[in-house]
Design a protein around this motif. Structure first.
Motif, mmCIF file in Angstrom:
data_model
loop_
_atom_site.group_PDB
_atom_site.id
_atom_site.type_symbol
_atom_site.label_atom_id
_atom_site.label_comp_id
_atom_site.label_asym_id
_atom_site.label_seq_id
_atom_site.Cartn_x
_atom_site.Cartn_y
_atom_site.Cartn_z
ATOM 1 N N ILE A 87 0.841 -1.192 0.000
ATOM 2 C CA ILE A 87 0.000 0.000 0.000
ATOM 3 C C ILE A 87 0.876 1.242 0.000
ATOM 4 O O ILE A 87 1.912 1.292 0.677
ATOM 5 C CB ILE A 87 -0.935 -0.001 1.225
ATOM 6 N N HIS A 88 0.469 2.251 -0.749
ATOM 7 C CA HIS A 88 1.224 3.502 -0.799
ATOM 8 C C HIS A 88 1.382 4.039 0.627
ATOM 9 O O HIS A 88 0.409 4.098 1.383
ATOM 10 C CB HIS A 88 0.476 4.519 -1.663
ATOM 11 N N PRO A 89 2.598 4.428 1.028
ATOM 12 C CA PRO A 89 2.832 4.869 2.413
ATOM 13 C C PRO A 89 1.886 5.981 2.873
ATOM 14 O O PRO A 89 1.420 5.964 4.019
ATOM 15 C CB PRO A 89 4.287 5.346 2.388
ATOM 16 N N ASP A 90 1.604 6.956 2.013
ATOM 17 C CA ASP A 90 0.702 8.046 2.401
ATOM 18 C C ASP A 90 -0.710 7.523 2.662
ATOM 19 O O ASP A 90 -1.385 7.955 3.613
ATOM 20 C CB ASP A 90 0.651 9.115 1.311
ATOM 21 N N SER A 118 -19.080 0.173 9.752
ATOM 22 C CA SER A 118 -17.899 -0.245 8.994
ATOM 23 C C SER A 118 -17.210 0.984 8.429
ATOM 24 O O SER A 118 -17.753 2.100 8.475
ATOM 25 C CB SER A 118 -18.304 -1.180 7.845
ATOM 26 N N THR A 119 -16.020 0.807 7.892
ATOM 27 C CA THR A 119 -15.334 1.890 7.198
ATOM 28 C C THR A 119 -15.206 1.535 5.720
ATOM 29 O O THR A 119 -15.245 0.368 5.333
ATOM 30 C CB THR A 119 -13.917 2.137 7.758
ATOM 31 N N LYS A 120 -15.039 2.558 4.927
ATOM 32 C CA LYS A 120 -14.845 2.375 3.492
ATOM 33 C C LYS A 120 -13.896 3.466 3.007
ATOM 34 O O LYS A 120 -14.029 4.634 3.370
ATOM 35 C CB LYS A 120 -16.182 2.484 2.747
ATOM 36 N N CYS A 121 -12.929 3.084 2.190
ATOM 37 C CA CYS A 121 -12.019 4.070 1.616
ATOM 38 C C CYS A 121 -11.389 3.492 0.356
ATOM 39 O O CYS A 121 -11.540 2.305 0.060
ATOM 40 C CB CYS A 121 -10.930 4.460 2.619
ATOM 41 N N HIS A 122 -10.730 4.334 -0.397
ATOM 42 C CA HIS A 122 -9.955 3.835 -1.539
ATOM 43 C C HIS A 122 -8.490 4.143 -1.289
ATOM 44 O O HIS A 122 -8.144 5.198 -0.763
ATOM 45 C CB HIS A 122 -10.437 4.439 -2.866
ATOM 46 N N ILE A 123 -7.628 3.192 -1.604
ATOM 47 C CA ILE A 123 -6.203 3.317 -1.360
ATOM 48 C C ILE A 123 -5.427 2.856 -2.586
ATOM 49 O O ILE A 123 -5.913 2.060 -3.380
ATOM 50 C CB ILE A 123 -5.768 2.483 -0.132
ATOM 51 N N ARG A 124 -4.215 3.369 -2.710
ATOM 52 C CA ARG A 124 -3.341 2.942 -3.795
ATOM 53 C C ARG A 124 -2.486 1.763 -3.318
ATOM 54 O O ARG A 124 -1.906 1.813 -2.238
ATOM 55 C CB ARG A 124 -2.432 4.088 -4.226
ATOM 56 N N ALA A 125 -2.457 0.729 -4.136
ATOM 57 C CA ALA A 125 -1.660 -0.452 -3.799
ATOM 58 C C ALA A 125 -0.949 -0.943 -5.050
ATOM 59 O O ALA A 125 -1.435 -0.761 -6.177
ATOM 60 C CB ALA A 125 -2.542 -1.549 -3.218
ATOM 61 N N LEU A 126 0.192 -1.578 -4.846
ATOM 62 C CA LEU A 126 0.962 -2.113 -5.964
ATOM 63 C C LEU A 126 0.307 -3.378 -6.492
ATOM 64 O O LEU A 126 0.056 -4.323 -5.739
ATOM 65 C CB LEU A 126 2.389 -2.425 -5.525
ATOM 66 N N ASN A 127 0.036 -3.390 -7.793
ATOM 67 C CA ASN A 127 -0.552 -4.579 -8.404
ATOM 68 C C ASN A 127 0.551 -5.544 -8.838
ATOM 69 O O ASN A 127 1.741 -5.328 -8.548
ATOM 70 C CB ASN A 127 -1.464 -4.195 -9.574
ATOM 71 N N ASN A 130 3.583 -4.215 -10.389
ATOM 72 C CA ASN A 130 4.342 -3.286 -9.563
ATOM 73 C C ASN A 130 3.980 -1.834 -9.877
ATOM 74 O O ASN A 130 4.832 -0.936 -9.799
ATOM 75 C CB ASN A 130 5.849 -3.507 -9.716
ATOM 76 N N GLU A 131 2.713 -1.602 -10.188
ATOM 77 C CA GLU A 131 2.202 -0.266 -10.460
ATOM 78 C C GLU A 131 1.118 0.057 -9.434
ATOM 79 O O GLU A 131 0.316 -0.808 -9.067
ATOM 80 C CB GLU A 131 1.611 -0.187 -11.868
ATOM 81 N N TYR A 132 1.076 1.313 -8.985
ATOM 82 C CA TYR A 132 0.040 1.701 -8.032
ATOM 83 C C TYR A 132 -1.313 1.793 -8.730
ATOM 84 O O TYR A 132 -1.429 2.380 -9.803
ATOM 85 C CB TYR A 132 0.373 3.038 -7.370
ATOM 86 N N GLN A 133 -2.297 1.206 -8.083
ATOM 87 C CA GLN A 133 -3.662 1.192 -8.599
ATOM 88 C C GLN A 133 -4.613 1.379 -7.423
ATOM 89 O O GLN A 133 -4.401 0.831 -6.347
ATOM 90 C CB GLN A 133 -3.945 -0.149 -9.289
#
Length: 255
Positions: A87-90, A118-127, A130-133
């Motif tokens: 997951i993107h550090p930020d 519950s919680t819901k959010c969108h996050i950037r993660a490496l697929n 190896n690209e953030y999505q």
């Protein structure tokens, strides 16, 4: 680290149920999530807060994280580090703030209603390339003990099917899944009383680079008291060290 070890007894990790009863409930939760991920095609992490274990389930979305998608695996931690490191550090930091806000929000909710949120959010993660999505992240507490303490927590990961504009926020929400009501959790109002006045004083000094011995002299308290406050701060903010604690407190508008 146990992030909520100092909370009041009625809202702490509970392990008072007899082992047979806990195992039966845990088996139910495991069976439920095994079926759920097949329907949702997601990755699910079931964390046993009492035993400090997690059970990771993966269906087709497991390929995003390059996971084995058969059955489930068990790890001796409530933190899914192999996922966190993708997951993107930020975004990981903002999700951490969301979880702190969520937990402290639940303290204000009647015990019988806590599992409705519950919680819901969108996050950037490496697929796998190896690209953030952007992906979808949800979390909730699945079961509590007979004493009312939160016990089994669930994190869900899946594709984000809605379009997301480039923003500097994970757009974290807290949702009542029973009524459909929701609100953005970016003001962190439920964390305002997370630290005591003394803890804030000490954390400000820590942020200025003042060491414990000097803090003790400045505040006219013993160094043992300073160290106890420091430990309480780390636990309340779920921070690994003082630098993380200062960053978290500043982001929560506590300082």
């Amino acid at each position: 680290m146990n992030p909520i070890s100092n909370l009041e007894n009625q809202f702490s990790f509970e392990s008072k149920d007899i082992p047979e009863k806990r195992q039966k409930a845990l088996n139910y939760a495991i069976n439920t999530l095994e079926y759920y991920v097949k329907l949702d095609h997601s990755v699910a992490v079931l964390s046993d807060l009492a035993d400090n274990k997690s059970y990771i389930f993966a269906d087709s979305f497991g390929s995003f994280f390059e996971m084995n998608i058969s059955g489930y695996t068990t790890i001796d931690s409530i933190w899914e580090e192999d996922i966190y490191k993708r997951i993107h550090p930020d975004d990981l930091f903002q999700r951490h703030l969301l979880e702190l806000e969520f937990f402290n929000f639940l303290k204000s909710v009647p015990p019988d209603e806590r599992l409705n949120y519950s919680t819901k959010c969108h996050i950037r993660a490496l697929n796998s390339k190896n690209e953030y999505q952007y992906i979808l992240h949800r979390s909730f507490y699945m079961l509590k003990s007979s004493q009312g303490g939160l016990w089994l927590a669930v994190c869900l990961y899946n594709y984000l099917f809605e379009k997301t504009a480039a923003v500097n926020s994970i757009e974290g929400k807290i949702i009542n899944t029973k009524t459909g009501e929701s609100f953005y959790a970016d003001t962190y109002e439920n964390c305002r009383e997370l630290l005591t006045i003394r803890e804030k004083e000490i954390l400000v000094l820590i942020g200025k680079g003042v060491i414990s011995k000097e803090i003790a002299v400045m505040l006219n308290i013993s160094i043992n008291t300073v160290n106890r406050h420091r430990q309480n701060i780390l636990e309340k903010l779920n921070a690994a060290n003082s630098i993380e604690a200062v960053r978290t407190a500043e982001a929560l508008n506590l300082l």
